[in-house]
Design a protein around this motif. Structure first.
Motif, short mmCIF file in Angstrom:
data_model
loop_
_atom_site.label_atom_id
_atom_site.label_comp_id
_atom_site.label_asym_id
_atom_site.label_seq_id
_atom_site.Cartn_x
_atom_site.Cartn_y
_atom_site.Cartn_z
N VAL A 309 0.89 -1.30 0.21
CA VAL A 309 0.05 -0.11 0.11
C VAL A 309 0.91 1.37 -0.03
N GLU A 310 2.00 1.06 0.64
CA GLU A 310 2.89 2.34 0.95
C GLU A 310 4.38 1.96 0.69
N ARG A 340 -6.61 -0.07 8.06
CA ARG A 340 -5.97 1.04 7.42
C ARG A 340 -6.53 2.45 7.64
N CYS A 387 -6.03 -8.87 1.44
CA CYS A 387 -4.62 -8.64 1.76
C CYS A 387 -4.22 -9.81 2.26
#
Length: 432
Positions: A309-310, A340, A387
C-alpha cells in the motif's frame, strides 16, 4: 514433579536468595517439565534482575516468576488444564470470557504473602493505592503461575487460607478476583469442603466490594522487558540462519548475524501499542522466504499479484521494527480496510515478510488460531480488496488471502510503528 536438576535451586529458596543465574536455571527446569506435559518447547530468557535487585525483592516479600508467551492469554488458558489438572476451573475453558487487560508474558515479580495484601479497599481505592506504589495488578495467568510456583517451592498456594485477590482480568467488563483452595475450608465458609489445589474465580465482583478477605496481587508497573526482547532477537535471527538465509545471500552465518541491527530502546510513544520488536530481512523475496521457513503458499497467494500500500514504508535493508501484539492495537475483530483507515500517522500496515518474522518469533500464535493480516499489502489484480494473511491450514502455517475485507474473529491486523532501526553495531560491546 520438576526435573532433578532444579532440586538444589529449590532447596536454596528456603535459605539465601537465589542469584540471577540460579533463578534462570530454576525456572528453565520448571518450564522444561511443564513444556514436556504440553508437548511444547518453552524458552525461558535469562533472568533480567541482577543479584542486588533479587535481594531487595526478597526483603520486600516478593519473588520472581516467568510466564511464557504460550500461556499468557485467555485464548491459551485451557493449556493450564494439562499442566495443572487439579485446578479444574471454568476460567480455563477454551470458550471462557475471562479476558486480560493486556496479555503480558516474560519475567515478573509478585508478593509471596499467603494472604492477599492491600485488603479492605474497593476497586477505585485499590487501583489508586497500587499505582501510587509503582505496581500494577497481575493477570489471571501470571497469578496462576505465581501460585503454582509457590506451591512447588513452599507447599502452599497463594490465598489458600481465606483471602481473594483482585486481578487485571475481567469478565463482562468486571474485574475478577481469584483464590486457591487449601487443606482447610475457607474462613467464613466452613460448611463448604475444600478441594486442595482448586482454582476459584469470582466473576461477580462489584467495584464497590471490599473487605478484610479481599486484596490484590501485583507486579512492578515497569516489567524488565529487555531480556525478553533480546530473546526475540536471538530466536528470530537463529531461525533465519537455520533456514539458509546466509547461504542465500552469499555470506557466512557469523557475518550474517553481525550485519543485523540490534533491538533499540522502545520509543515511549509505542508503549501500549507496539510491544513486539522483530528483526526483518527484506533482501529475499517474501515467496522465497516463506519456502525457506517452511510456510506454505496458498494457491491464491501464488495466483494473484500483490503490492505494498505504501512502498516508501518498505525498507530494502535489514531492520528492527516494533509491532503490535495480537489484540493490543486492535482488541476486537476489524476489517483490513477499516484498520488501514484507523492507522495513526506514526503507524503503517505490515508486509508479508513482517508476517513471516512474527511467525518465526512467536509461532504459538498460529498454533492457537491467532492469525495476522498484512494490512499494508493488498491484491492489485483482479481487485485491490484482499490482503495477505498468515494462518494455520492442514496442520501447518500458510500464507494466503482472505476472501472478503470483513472482520474475522481469528484475525487481527499486523501493524508496525514507522520508526525503525537499520544501524549495524560497530563493536562487540554495541552488539550486546
Amino acid at each position: 514433579m520438576i526435573a532433578p536438576t532444579a532440586a538444589p535451586a529449590v532447596r536454596a529458596v528456603a535459605g539465601e536468595p537465589l542469584s540471577a543465574d540460579q533463578q534462570t536455571r530454576l525456572h528453565r527446569a520448571i518450564w522444561a517439565e511443564r513444556g514436556r506435559r504440553l508437548d511444547v518447547s518453552i524458552t525461558v530468557s535469562p533472568c533480567p534482575y541482577d543479584d542486588a535487585r533479587l535481594v531487595e525483592l526478597r526483603r520486600a516479600g516478593r519473588a520472581v516468576g516467568f510466564l511464557p508467551h504460550e500461556l499468557s492469554s485467555h485464548l491459551t488458558r485451557d493449556r493450564f488444564r494439562t499442566v495443572f489438572p487439579e485446578m479444574d476451573s471454568y476460567a480455563e475453558s477454551p470458550a471462557n470470557g475471562f479476558v486480560n487487560t493486556a496479555d503480558i508474558w516474560g519475567w515478573f515479580d509478585y508478593e509471596t504473602a499467603r494472604d492477599a495484601p492491600w485488603p479492605d479497599l474497593d476497586e477505585p481505592a485499590t487501583l489508586a493505592t497500587v499505582a501510587a506504589a509503582g505496581r500494577t495488578m497481575l493477570t489471571l495467568d501470571q497469578y496462576i503461575v505465581a501460585s503454582q510456583d509457590q506451591h512447588l517451592l513452599t507447599g502452599h498456594h497463594l490465598d489458600d487460607r481465606r483471602s481473594w485477590s483482585r486481578l487485571a482480568t475481567s469478565y463482562d467488563g468486571r474485574t475478577i478476583a481469584a483464590r486457591f483452595d487449601g487443606d482447610q475450608p475457607e474462613e467464613g465458609r466452613e460448611d463448604e469442603p475444600p478441594t486442595p489445589g482448586s482454582l476459584l474465580v469470582a466473576y461477580d465482583l462489584a467495584p464497590s466490594d471490599s473487605g478484610r478477605m479481599l486484596g490484590v496481587r501485583t507486579r512492578s508497573a515497569t516489567p524488565p522487558l529487555e531480556s525478553l526482547w533480546d530473546d526475540l532477537w536471538t530466536r528470530t535471527t537463529g531461525a533465519y540462519v537455520r533456514a539458509g538465509y546466509p547461504a542465500r545471500l552469499g555470506t557466512s552465518p557469523a557475518d550474517y548475524l553481525a550485519g543485523l541491527p540490534r533491538i533499540p530502546r522502545q520509543p515511549s510513544t509505542y508503549a501500549g501499542r507496539f510491544a513486539v520488536p522483530l528483526v526483518v530481512d527484506p533482501r529475499i523475496p517474501w515467496q522465497e522466504q516463506a519456502r525457506l521457513l517452511g510456510v506454505r503458499l496458498s494457491s491464491q497467494s501464488q495466483r494473484f499479484s500483490f503490492a505494498a500500500v505504501e512502498p516508501a514504508a518498505c525498507p530494502d535493508v535489514p531492520y528492527v521494527g516494533w509491532f503490535n501484539a495480537w489484540h493490543a492495537r486492535f482488541p476486537g475483530p476489524i476489517s483490513s480496510i477499516d484498520a488501514r483507515a484507523e492507522l495513526a500517522d506514526d503507524e503503517c500496515g505490515a508486509t508479508p515478510i513482517e508476517l513471516l518474522a512474527m511467525n518465526v518469533a512467536l509461532p504459538d500464535l498460529v498454533r492457537t488460531s491467532r492469525f495476522f493480516e498484512a494490512v499494508g499489502f493488498v491484491m492489485t489484480t483482479p481487485t485491490p480488496v484482499r490482503c495477505l494473511c498468515l494462518y494455520r491450514w492442514r496442520g501447518a502455517p500458510e500464507l494466503g488471502a482472505n476472501q472478503h475485507p470483513i472482520p474475522y474473529s481469528m484475525f487481527r491486523p499486523l501493524v508496525r510503528g514507522r520508526a525503525i532501526t537499520t544501524t549495524i553495531p560497530a563493536t562487540i560491546e554495541e552488539r550486546r
